[in-house]
Design a protein around this motif. Structure first.
Motif, PDB file in Angstrom:
ATOM      1  N   THR A  29      42.611  32.504  45.145  1.00 51.70           N
ATOM      2  CA  THR A  29      41.624  32.948  44.166  1.00 51.70           C
ATOM      3  C   THR A  29      40.383  33.426  44.906  1.00 51.70           C
ATOM      4  O   THR A  29      40.345  33.435  46.116  1.00 51.70           O
ATOM      5  CB  THR A  29      41.244  31.805  43.194  1.00 51.70           C
ATOM      6  OG1 THR A  29      40.659  30.741  43.933  1.00 51.70           O
ATOM      7  CG2 THR A  29      42.450  31.313  42.420  1.00 51.70           C
ATOM      8  N   TYR A  63      41.511  37.971  36.978  1.00 55.45           N
ATOM      9  CA  TYR A  63      40.433  37.036  37.268  1.00 55.45           C
ATOM     10  C   TYR A  63      39.726  37.435  38.563  1.00 55.45           C
ATOM     11  O   TYR A  63      38.499  37.488  38.622  1.00 55.45           O
ATOM     12  CB  TYR A  63      40.985  35.615  37.429  1.00 55.45           C
ATOM     13  CG  TYR A  63      40.931  34.773  36.181  1.00 55.45           C
ATOM     14  CD1 TYR A  63      41.509  35.191  34.989  1.00 55.45           C
ATOM     15  CD2 TYR A  63      40.323  33.531  36.199  1.00 55.45           C
ATOM     16  CE1 TYR A  63      41.470  34.407  33.866  1.00 55.45           C
ATOM     17  CE2 TYR A  63      40.285  32.736  35.068  1.00 55.45           C
ATOM     18  CZ  TYR A  63      40.855  33.177  33.907  1.00 55.45           C
ATOM     19  OH  TYR A  63      40.811  32.404  32.790  1.00 55.45           O
ATOM     20  N   GLY A  68      36.302  35.728  38.706  1.00 53.32           N
ATOM     21  CA  GLY A  68      36.605  34.412  38.155  1.00 53.32           C
ATOM     22  C   GLY A  68      37.549  33.622  39.035  1.00 53.32           C
ATOM     23  O   GLY A  68      38.261  34.171  39.870  1.00 53.32           O
ATOM     24  N   SER A  92      37.546  27.911  33.858  1.00 51.03           N
ATOM     25  CA  SER A  92      37.376  28.860  34.961  1.00 51.03           C
ATOM     26  C   SER A  92      35.892  29.082  35.195  1.00 51.03           C
ATOM     27  O   SER A  92      35.077  28.949  34.284  1.00 51.03           O
ATOM     28  CB  SER A  92      38.085  30.188  34.660  1.00 51.03           C
ATOM     29  OG  SER A  92      37.665  30.729  33.425  1.00 51.03           O
ATOM     30  N   TRP A  94      32.767  31.594  36.746  1.00 45.77           N
ATOM     31  CA  TRP A  94      32.432  33.018  36.847  1.00 45.77           C
ATOM     32  C   TRP A  94      31.041  33.161  37.439  1.00 45.77           C
ATOM     33  O   TRP A  94      30.201  32.279  37.272  1.00 45.77           O
ATOM     34  CB  TRP A  94      32.480  33.647  35.452  1.00 45.77           C
ATOM     35  CG  TRP A  94      33.834  33.505  34.845  1.00 45.77           C
ATOM     36  CD1 TRP A  94      34.314  32.433  34.146  1.00 45.77           C
ATOM     37  CD2 TRP A  94      34.911  34.419  34.947  1.00 45.77           C
ATOM     38  NE1 TRP A  94      35.614  32.645  33.798  1.00 45.77           N
ATOM     39  CE2 TRP A  94      36.009  33.862  34.273  1.00 45.77           C
ATOM     40  CE3 TRP A  94      35.049  35.679  35.527  1.00 45.77           C
ATOM     41  CZ2 TRP A  94      37.233  34.502  34.176  1.00 45.77           C
ATOM     42  CZ3 TRP A  94      36.265  36.319  35.431  1.00 45.77           C
ATOM     43  CH2 TRP A  94      37.343  35.740  34.761  1.00 45.77           C
TER      44      TRP A  94
END
Length: 133
Positions: A29, A63, A68, A92, A94
């Protein structure tokens, strides 16, 4: 530096109270050093385990594009007060409420959300993070 987070394939792909205790494979991520300006909280119920697989698989690159990252996912909900009947909660992080909303209103997400039409019920809220420091 990028870190890896466990996502339970956006969480809903395995959203039944699990007898299986094996964790899903890590998914890369966005940078966890990113300042957090907002959280998106998703509560879901009324779907069959695995029914959201295609939807869940479509989300990580969207994302990442909007900044995110997943920070929490739980299917074994511990209700401290009230009477929640949700099967899963996903949180999540941000960079800002604007970034979270840009994700939500994006053409990419508009296509992805079609993959969950008619599957379950979801409540989604975006809240600002408290300032740090």
């Amino acid at each position: 530096m990028k870190r890896f987070a466990l996502i339970a394939i956006f969480a809903f792909a395995g959203c039944a109270p699990a007898a299986d205790t094996t964790a899903p494979a890590p998914i890369e991520t966005t940078d966890t050093a990113m300042p957090i300006g907002a959280y998106m909280i998703v509560q879901g119920k009324g779907y069959a385990p695995g029914s959201l697989g295609p939807y869940a698989a479509a989300l990580p690159p969207i994302y990442a594009k909007y900044g995110g990252r997943y920070v929490a996912f739980e299917t074994d909900i511990d209700v401290a007060e009230g009477d929640s009947d949700y099967s899963a909660v996903i949180v999540s992080a941000w960079p800002s409420k604007i970034a979270a909303r840009a994700f939500w209103d994006s053409p990419e997400y508009a296509e992805a959300i079609k993959l969950r039409e008619g599957i379950g019920e979801f409540d989604v809220v975006i809240v600002g993070a408290l300032p740090t420091g």
